[in-house]
Design a protein around this motif. Structure first.
Motif, PDB file in Angstrom:
ATOM      1  N   ILE A  81      15.508  56.584  33.139  1.00 21.49           N
ATOM      2  CA  ILE A  81      15.987  55.970  31.898  1.00 21.49           C
ATOM      3  C   ILE A  81      16.346  57.030  30.873  1.00 21.49           C
ATOM      4  O   ILE A  81      17.412  56.987  30.254  1.00 21.49           O
ATOM      5  N   PHE A  82      15.446  58.020  30.689  1.00 20.61           N
ATOM      6  CA  PHE A  82      15.673  59.081  29.722  1.00 20.61           C
ATOM      7  C   PHE A  82      15.893  60.422  30.407  1.00 20.61           C
ATOM      8  O   PHE A  82      15.280  60.710  31.447  1.00 20.61           O
ATOM      9  N   GLU A  83      16.752  61.221  29.827  1.00 19.78           N
ATOM     10  CA  GLU A  83      16.904  62.598  30.280  1.00 19.78           C
ATOM     11  C   GLU A  83      15.785  63.468  29.709  1.00 19.78           C
ATOM     12  O   GLU A  83      15.258  64.339  30.385  1.00 19.78           O
ATOM     13  N   HIS A  84      15.411  63.217  28.454  1.00 19.62           N
ATOM     14  CA  HIS A  84      14.278  63.881  27.815  1.00 19.62           C
ATOM     15  C   HIS A  84      13.493  62.822  27.055  1.00 19.62           C
ATOM     16  O   HIS A  84      14.080  61.897  26.485  1.00 19.62           O
ATOM     17  N   ASP A  85      12.179  62.952  27.013  1.00 22.67           N
ATOM     18  CA  ASP A  85      11.382  62.086  26.147  1.00 22.67           C
ATOM     19  C   ASP A  85      10.091  62.786  25.751  1.00 22.67           C
ATOM     20  O   ASP A  85       9.665  63.763  26.380  1.00 22.67           O
ATOM     21  N   LEU A  86       9.485  62.281  24.685  1.00 28.04           N
ATOM     22  CA  LEU A  86       8.236  62.831  24.175  1.00 28.04           C
ATOM     23  C   LEU A  86       7.473  61.713  23.484  1.00 28.04           C
ATOM     24  O   LEU A  86       8.030  60.994  22.646  1.00 28.04           O
ATOM     25  N   VAL A  87       6.192  61.551  23.820  1.00 23.51           N
ATOM     26  CA  VAL A  87       5.341  60.500  23.269  1.00 23.51           C
ATOM     27  C   VAL A  87       3.996  61.103  22.893  1.00 23.51           C
ATOM     28  O   VAL A  87       3.452  61.937  23.633  1.00 23.51           O
ATOM     29  N   ALA A  88       3.437  60.687  21.766  1.00 28.03           N
ATOM     30  CA  ALA A  88       2.097  61.095  21.350  1.00 28.03           C
ATOM     31  C   ALA A  88       1.349  59.869  20.856  1.00 28.03           C
ATOM     32  O   ALA A  88       1.956  58.948  20.280  1.00 28.03           O
ATOM     33  N   GLY A  89       0.039  59.840  21.085  1.00 29.43           N
ATOM     34  CA  GLY A  89      -0.719  58.674  20.677  1.00 29.43           C
ATOM     35  C   GLY A  89      -2.189  58.967  20.499  1.00 29.43           C
ATOM     36  O   GLY A  89      -2.665  60.083  20.749  1.00 29.43           O
ATOM     37  N   LEU A  90      -2.916  57.926  20.097  1.00 29.96           N
ATOM     38  CA  LEU A  90      -4.355  58.032  19.862  1.00 29.96           C
ATOM     39  C   LEU A  90      -5.021  56.730  20.256  1.00 29.96           C
ATOM     40  O   LEU A  90      -4.563  55.644  19.879  1.00 29.96           O
TER      41      LEU A  90
END
Length: 424
Positions: free
Chosen positions: A336-345
């Motif tokens: 779906i994505f060529e690049h992605d970045l996710v952050a969470g808590l």
């Protein structure tokens, strides 16, 4: 076919070991299922079996399970002790509503029921057990509503906002043999298995207990084939280093016969290397994972060969605070994505009256689509899982999608949701 490398698995240790009445008070479990380590993510069969059997305090049952259910858990305990058979049944529902859509369809609802289990048929009680694992589920839209798995596409998002809740009906999502060798240091699996639930997951990746949006569960820069035939093995190099890898049917899907899709001979290859700072018992939470993958060209779908890398890291502080992040890069149009970045808590919440399984989660991410025709999309999700009873939880949630990738005319869409889950 699929291959998955499994080392000696382990699950997270953030749990509430509270006692309860009757048979359920034995060892902090309802039916005596041991918390067998598993390298699979939180959606795995063996992981869910042990997690669901742990006694949790609920808002309406702070001391654990209700005595009325003791005969049921005693029956399950006898099956396990006499025959090595463990199983659980669960019923889930999900309702979601979007404040804006392109089609005018803004509400979605579905139910999901499933039975899953593990039957140890070889070396039960020994160091190299062999077991048959299975999962059968039924997913139906509710009262003619759209299924949540299709709601996000009504407003131009390219990411599923209702993961796991479609209207696909009955399907067999796992039927596999798992075998341990060398005292559990080397493990193998073969059969109908998931192609993605082993890699790049966090402790909150379960669509039944954690984040609902697919983009908050794992990097979407990697290709994501469905469930299909598989065979695999894994190895624990040291107590802190493990490899998980596999070769999967790239056309696998739970809605088609695995014998039909395997005939194409097109595969998804993956290897994930993990550093576990606190060993296998906390590998679900405390881990750094590096995944490399390659997928063959898919002729029927018109996709060229693709490859990429994905990274995930998380750590549980004070058995309560769980920050995490993941992302990836890919070359090709298989993801779906060529690049992605996710952050969470994630925050595990006890109350003054009970040790609970309550969890607050929040995550946000960015994704750059593999298709040049789509715009970058930003997604966020927040949920609170409230344990009402030891076996019943409700989870309200909110998702915000900024700049839906396939809808440049809309700046933002907000989705509200409510998930319920009962298991026994």
């Amino acid at each position: 076919m699929s291959v998955i490398l499994l080392g000696t698995p382990a699950i997270g240790v953030a749990q509430s070991g509270i006692g309860a009445v009757g048979v359920t008070g034995q060892g902090g479990t309802k039916s005596g299922y041991s918390r067998t380590p598993s390298l699979e993510g939180p959606s795995g069969v063996t992981t869910q079996l042990s997690e669901d059997d742990a006694i949790q305090g609920g808002l309406l049952s702070p001391d654990g399970t209700l005595a009325a259910f003791d005969p049921w858990y005693a029956f399950k305990r006898r099956l396990n002790e006499d025959y090595g058979l463990q199983f659980s049944i669960s019923l889930q529902s999900l309702y979601q509503s979007a404040d804006e859509t392109l089609t005018g369809i803004s509400d979605a609802a579905a139910t999901r029921s499933q039975i899953q289990g593990a039957w140890t048929l070889f070396d039960r009680g020994g160091s190299n057990p062999g077991k048959l694992t299975f999962r059968i589920r039924n997913r139906e839209s509710w009262n003619g509503e759209l299924a949540p798995s299709r709601l996000a596409y009504q407003f131009g998002s390219v990411v599923n906002s209702g993961t796991g809740f479609s209207d696909a009906g009955w399907d067999l999502t796992e039927l596999a043999w798992r075998q341990s060798f060398q005292g559990g240091r080397l493990r193998a699996i073969g059969g109908v298995i998931s192609a993605i639930s082993w890699y790049n997951t966090t402790a909150m990746s379960s669509s039944l207990m954690g984040f609902q949006n697919t983009g908050m569960q794992s990097s979407l820069s990697k290709a994501s084939p469905g469930r299909g035939l598989g065979f695999g093995f894994g190895y624990e190099f040291t107590p802190n280093t493990v490899m998980v890898a596999g070769v999967h049917d790239a056309n696998g899907t739970a809605t088609r016969s695995p014998f039909d899709t395997i005939e194409h001979g097109e595969h998804f290859y993956s290897a994930e290397f993990r550093y576990l700072p606190n060993g296998l018992r906390k590998q679900m939470w405390d881990a750094v994972k590096l995944q490399v993958w390659y997928q063959d060209a898919l002729d029927e779908k018109g996709l060229d060969a693709a490859n990429g890398v994905a990274l995930q890291a998380g750590y549980l502080f004070d058995d309560r605070w769980y920050p995490f992040a993941f992302g990836g890069w890919s070359d090709g149009d298989a993801s779906i994505f060529e690049h992605d970045l996710v952050a969470g808590l994630g925050v595990k919440l006890d109350t003054r009256r009970r040790a609970s399984n309550d969890m607050f989660g929040i995550a946000a991410g960015w994704g750059s689509p593999a298709s040049d025709a789509l715009q970058d999309q930003y997604t966020a999700e927040m949920f609170y899982r409230l344990q009402l009873l030891s076996s019943f939880a409700i989870t309200p949630s909110v998702q915000v999608v900024r700049n839906p990738a396939a809808n440049p005319g809309t700046d933002q869409v907000v989705l509200s949701g409510l998930r319920t889950r009962i298991q026994f």
